[in-house]
Design a protein around this motif. Structure first.
Motif, PDB file in Angstrom:
ATOM      1  N   LEU A 274      -0.741   4.974   6.678  1.00  0.00           N
ATOM      2  CA  LEU A 274      -0.846   3.860   6.575  1.00  0.00           C
ATOM      3  C   LEU A 274      -0.120   2.718   7.511  1.00  0.00           C
ATOM      4  O   LEU A 274       0.941   1.935   7.366  1.00  0.00           O
ATOM      5  N   ASN A 275      -0.436   3.003   8.948  1.00  0.00           N
ATOM      6  CA  ASN A 275       0.050   2.183   9.991  1.00  0.00           C
ATOM      7  C   ASN A 275      -0.832   1.232  10.192  1.00  0.00           C
ATOM      8  O   ASN A 275      -1.883   1.300  11.014  1.00  0.00           O
ATOM      9  N   VAL A 276      -0.841   0.142   9.381  1.00  0.00           N
ATOM     10  CA  VAL A 276      -1.992  -1.128   9.372  1.00  0.00           C
ATOM     11  C   VAL A 276      -1.380  -2.263  10.381  1.00  0.00           C
ATOM     12  O   VAL A 276      -0.433  -2.676  10.596  1.00  0.00           O
ATOM     13  N   VAL A 277      -2.399  -2.643  11.168  1.00  0.00           N
ATOM     14  CA  VAL A 277      -2.327  -3.554  12.057  1.00  0.00           C
ATOM     15  C   VAL A 277      -3.424  -4.694  11.785  1.00  0.00           C
ATOM     16  O   VAL A 277      -4.599  -4.318  11.561  1.00  0.00           O
ATOM     17  N   THR A 278      -3.040  -5.902  12.015  1.00  0.00           N
ATOM     18  CA  THR A 278      -3.812  -7.136  11.423  1.00  0.00           C
ATOM     19  C   THR A 278      -4.519  -7.991  12.643  1.00  0.00           C
ATOM     20  O   THR A 278      -3.709  -7.967  13.511  1.00  0.00           O
ATOM     21  N   THR A 279      -5.724  -8.176  12.663  1.00  0.00           N
ATOM     22  CA  THR A 279      -6.081  -9.158  13.570  1.00  0.00           C
ATOM     23  C   THR A 279      -5.753 -10.707  13.267  1.00  0.00           C
ATOM     24  O   THR A 279      -5.724 -10.933  12.184  1.00  0.00           O
ATOM     25  N   GLY A 280      -5.553 -11.476  14.393  1.00  0.00           N
ATOM     26  CA  GLY A 280      -5.242 -12.695  14.107  1.00  0.00           C
ATOM     27  C   GLY A 280      -6.353 -13.748  14.953  1.00  0.00           C
ATOM     28  O   GLY A 280      -7.506 -13.297  14.712  1.00  0.00           O
ATOM     29  N   THR A 281      -5.777 -14.965  15.557  1.00  0.00           N
ATOM     30  CA  THR A 281      -6.733 -15.788  16.030  1.00  0.00           C
ATOM     31  C   THR A 281      -7.475 -15.172  17.146  1.00  0.00           C
ATOM     32  O   THR A 281      -6.836 -14.502  17.866  1.00  0.00           O
ATOM     33  N   GLY A 282      -8.738 -15.435  17.111  1.00  0.00           N
ATOM     34  CA  GLY A 282      -9.690 -14.786  18.261  1.00  0.00           C
ATOM     35  C   GLY A 282      -9.657 -13.430  18.014  1.00  0.00           C
ATOM     36  O   GLY A 282     -10.352 -12.801  19.163  1.00  0.00           O
ATOM     37  N   GLY A 283      -9.446 -13.138  16.917  1.00  0.00           N
ATOM     38  CA  GLY A 283      -9.672 -11.432  16.715  1.00  0.00           C
ATOM     39  C   GLY A 283      -8.384 -10.571  17.493  1.00  0.00           C
ATOM     40  O   GLY A 283      -8.385  -9.149  17.788  1.00  0.00           O
ATOM     41  N   ARG A 284      -7.327 -11.263  17.954  1.00  0.00           N
ATOM     42  CA  ARG A 284      -6.336 -10.669  18.843  1.00  0.00           C
ATOM     43  C   ARG A 284      -5.701  -9.746  18.119  1.00  0.00           C
ATOM     44  O   ARG A 284      -5.071  -9.910  16.658  1.00  0.00           O
ATOM     45  N   PHE A 285      -4.945  -8.663  18.396  1.00  0.00           N
ATOM     46  CA  PHE A 285      -3.905  -7.863  17.666  1.00  0.00           C
ATOM     47  C   PHE A 285      -3.066  -7.233  18.556  1.00  0.00           C
ATOM     48  O   PHE A 285      -3.327  -7.103  20.018  1.00  0.00           O
ATOM     49  N   GLU A 286      -1.689  -7.001  18.110  1.00  0.00           N
ATOM     50  CA  GLU A 286      -0.963  -5.980  18.935  1.00  0.00           C
ATOM     51  C   GLU A 286      -0.181  -5.052  17.999  1.00  0.00           C
ATOM     52  O   GLU A 286       0.125  -5.268  16.946  1.00  0.00           O
ATOM     53  N   VAL A 287      -0.269  -3.763  18.653  1.00  0.00           N
ATOM     54  CA  VAL A 287       0.038  -2.695  17.701  1.00  0.00           C
ATOM     55  C   VAL A 287       1.803  -2.932  17.800  1.00  0.00           C
ATOM     56  O   VAL A 287       2.299  -2.726  18.914  1.00  0.00           O
ATOM     57  N   PRO A 288       2.319  -2.959  16.565  1.00  0.00           N
ATOM     58  CA  PRO A 288       3.877  -3.246  16.471  1.00  0.00           C
ATOM     59  C   PRO A 288       4.766  -1.863  17.249  1.00  0.00           C
ATOM     60  O   PRO A 288       4.205  -0.746  17.113  1.00  0.00           O
ATOM     61  N   VAL A 289       5.726  -2.419  17.942  1.00  0.00           N
ATOM     62  CA  VAL A 289       6.356  -1.292  18.518  1.00  0.00           C
ATOM     63  C   VAL A 289       7.089  -0.372  17.581  1.00  0.00           C
ATOM     64  O   VAL A 289       7.166   0.791  17.718  1.00  0.00           O
ATOM     65  N   ASP A 290       7.436  -0.764  16.526  1.00  0.00           N
ATOM     66  CA  ASP A 290       8.060   0.192  15.518  1.00  0.00           C
ATOM     67  C   ASP A 290       7.029   1.087  14.992  1.00  0.00           C
ATOM     68  O   ASP A 290       7.391   2.230  14.591  1.00  0.00           O
ATOM     69  N   ILE A 291       5.813   0.842  15.100  1.00  0.00           N
ATOM     70  CA  ILE A 291       4.738   1.772  14.653  1.00  0.00           C
ATOM     71  C   ILE A 291       4.622   2.697  16.006  1.00  0.00           C
ATOM     72  O   ILE A 291       4.686   4.038  15.851  1.00  0.00           O
ATOM     73  N   LEU A 292       4.499   2.298  17.168  1.00  0.00           N
ATOM     74  CA  LEU A 292       4.247   3.054  18.428  1.00  0.00           C
ATOM     75  C   LEU A 292       5.614   3.872  18.476  1.00  0.00           C
ATOM     76  O   LEU A 292       5.228   5.103  19.214  1.00  0.00           O
ATOM     77  N   ALA A 293       6.489   3.741  18.095  1.00  0.00           N
ATOM     78  CA  ALA A 293       7.944   4.471  18.347  1.00  0.00           C
ATOM     79  C   ALA A 293       7.580   5.807  17.646  1.00  0.00           C
ATOM     80  O   ALA A 293       8.355   6.845  17.675  1.00  0.00           O
ATOM     81  N   THR A 294       6.836   5.721  16.446  1.00  0.00           N
ATOM     82  CA  THR A 294       6.617   7.248  15.732  1.00  0.00           C
ATOM     83  C   THR A 294       5.505   8.039  16.223  1.00  0.00           C
ATOM     84  O   THR A 294       5.286   9.026  15.385  1.00  0.00           O
ATOM     85  N   LEU A 295       4.625   7.321  17.250  1.00  0.00           N
ATOM     86  CA  LEU A 295       3.457   8.150  17.447  1.00  0.00           C
ATOM     87  C   LEU A 295       3.452   8.473  18.759  1.00  0.00           C
ATOM     88  O   LEU A 295       4.708   8.286  19.626  1.00  0.00           O
TER      89      LEU A 295
END
Length: 559
Positions: A274-295
């Motif tokens: 459940l590493n969920v990432v949400t899109t925002g304005t213009g469909g933009r998204f950024e994978v949070p660093v705290d998630i990437l640190a575990t991958l």
């Protein structure tokens, strides 16, 4: 009566304040490497300090460093992303066996250090050789741009630290233990709790053109044309390493998908994480660093909403943005400034030609080739659940044969023209198992057709590429952070085994700290190399503005 002069002054003050809010400071990155010269097939270790040029403290603006290494022929040989925490970044680079001899440039950029209109870049200079004697022609008589006295330069906001290194002896034999201590004080002689990065290496691997100490770097930024601060619309790089846009529709008419969700995982994990990432304005998204640190380094993204809209993930190529600026910018190198707070080291006179070439088993190319296998656990899983070629299936009918259907065109136990012969089950074929293929021609006594051919084959399944497997499963791949690597130091037991020890870097400590007395003790073993060695120590206050660097030399003799 209203004083127009005062109103004018107030207006100017307000506008100045507002412009200050709009214009942030700018970061610069100081790169400290384990040594200056590397042979091919070696490991390169580095420490980066991301420094705010407004007060020379460690910057908290960014969490990602984008690192590129460029060859003498201007080709990029290394391109990776590394995590930054509290203005510190520790990393590793593997010097490939095919890297050409010559001076390389190491560019380290962050979201706070690179602007769209930049025309100058300040890379770290490194020398790569295939064997050490090649270094002689590059090192001899070649130093930094120039050396300048610091006597007439006001430090301003720079707070130099005094860094001293003490050894239990000035000379050692090969395979002996060295005990040392670092002490850090401020300009008044008071002890300082400081972070330390420390390297011990053979002086023959010193490269003068790339030897820019941290105080010279800070003074260079202050005195020789620091770039203006960055406005938000000028920033080129994101704060995180993986950004992009979720789109829907055909390629030429795609529309952004806002408020949608995706999951992030890596090749060793499960798509149920459940590493969920949400899109925002213009469909933009950024994978949070705290998630990437575990991958791991290579991550996978899978949309979990809006499936009916056939979402497509477009991953940003941030290195392409860097390349666009670097291709037009000029390289700038700051001069070395003698500040009087670092120890001097005399150049050694050892013979490069007398040094044998070292190739350590643990850093050979063959040891690295399997680091990112093409068919890892996750891809193997995707392969196993992939739809077989042409929808191949096994009927296992009651005549004792196991028939493979629709694997090769025209071969099926249940052709379309068959009458009343329904298959018994529909099973997925297993790779490596033998099956019967049968081909019928229309006709026959009961309308089921004539047997035209029968053969036995081993089912190997479709040979999908990685991209095909990912696309079939609705996955998009992106590169996260380059994985960390530990610098291995032999212990007393390892030293007693008697194996040949040709280490030219004896110690690399990227994350040490001094105690309340401003001191840190450490020890290490010399190798089988007889040479003049250097201890180089970078010191910095994590919560302050003090910064400094020093070095100390010692000789190692044969027994």
């Amino acid at each position: 009566m209203i004083d127009k002069t005062k109103i004018g002054l107030l207006f100017c003050a307000v506008m100045s304040f507002l412009s200050t809010l709009m214009m942030s400071g700018r970061d610069f990155v100081h790169v400290f490497t384990s040594k200056g010269i590397y042979e091919t097939c070696e490991d390169m270790w580095f420490k980066c300090l991301v420094i705010d040029d407004s007060d020379f403290s460690l910057s908290d603006r960014t969490q990602t460093a984008f690192v590129e290494i460029v060859s003498p022929s201007d080709s990029v040989v290394w391109r990776e992303k590394y995590p930054v925490a509290g203005g510190e970044c520790d990393g590793h680079v593997y010097v490939g066996d095919d890297w050409e001899t010559g001076e390389y440039r190491m560019y380290v950029n962050t979201s706070g250090s690179l602007g769209a209109g930049d025309t100058l870049m300040t890379p770290k200079r490194l020398l790569i050789v295939r064997e050490l004697p090649e270094a002689q022609e590059y090192v001899s008589g070649k130093g930094n741009a120039f050396i300048k006295s610091a006597d007439s330069i006001e430090y301003g906001k720079i707070s130099p630290l005094n860094v001293t290194i003490e050894l239990d002896s000035a000379e050692y034999h090969v395979r002996s233990r060295v005990r040392a201590r670092v002490k850090v004080t401020d300009s008044d002689g008071n002890p300082v709790r400081a972070g330390l990065a420390l390297s011990v290496h053979d002086r023959l691997y010193f490269y003068a053109p790339g030897d820019l100490d941290v105080l010279s770097h800070c003074l260079g930024v202050r005195e020789f044309g620091a770039a203006p601060g960055l406005q938000s619309n000028e920033a080129v790089l994101p704060d995180g390493p993986v950004t992009g846009t979720m789109m829907s529709g055909k390629k030429k008419s795609r529309v952004p998908m806002e408020n949608q969700f995706m999951t992030a995982f890596d090749y060793t994990g499960s798509m149920d994480n459940l590493n969920v990432v949400t899109t925002g304005t213009g469909g933009r998204f950024e994978v949070p660093v705290d998630i990437l640190a575990t991958l791991g380094r290579e991550i996978l993204l899978k949309p979990v909403s809006g499936k009916d809209m056939k979402p497509v993930l477009e991953i940003d190529d941030n290195f392409a943005a860097i390349e666009g600026i670097r291709s037009k910018a000029k390289d700038k190198y700051y001069p070395v400034v003698r500040t009087g707070v670092s120890e001097e080291t005399a150049d050694d006179t050892l013979d490069y030609m007398g040094r044998r070439v070292v190739r350590l088993d643990e850093v050979e190319v063959k040891g690295k080739a399997g680091r990112y296998p093409k068919r890892n656990k996750m891809l193997g899983y995707l392969d196993s659940i992939s739809t077989p070629y042409g929808g191949a299936w096994v009927c296992g009918c009651g005549d004792g044969s196991t028939y493979l259907n629709d694997y090769i065109q025209g071969y099926t136990h249940h052709p379309d023209f068959a009458i009343g012969d329904e298959p018994q089950e529909r099973k997925r074929p297993i790779k490596g198992k033998r099956y019967t293929l049968i081909k019928y021609l229309p006709g026959g006594k009961y309308g089921n057709g004539y047997v035209d051919d029968i053969q036995k084959i081993v089912y190997n399944g479709p040979q999908y590429t990685e991209d095909e497997l990912l696309k079939m499963n609705g996955l998009t791949k992106a590169n996260g952070y380059y994985p960390g690597h530990d610098f291995e130091v032999p212990d007393e037991v390892g030293m007693s085994l008697g194996l040949e020890d040709n280490r030219n870097t004896l110690l690399w400590l990227p994350q040490a700290t001094t105690d309340e007395n401003g001191e840190m003790e450490f020890e290490f073993y010399t190798s089988d190399i007889s040479s003049l060695f250097s201890i180089v120590c970078l010191a910095y206050e994590k919560d302050g503005k003090g910064i400094g660097e020093s070095n100390k030399s010692f000789k190692v003799f044969p027994i």
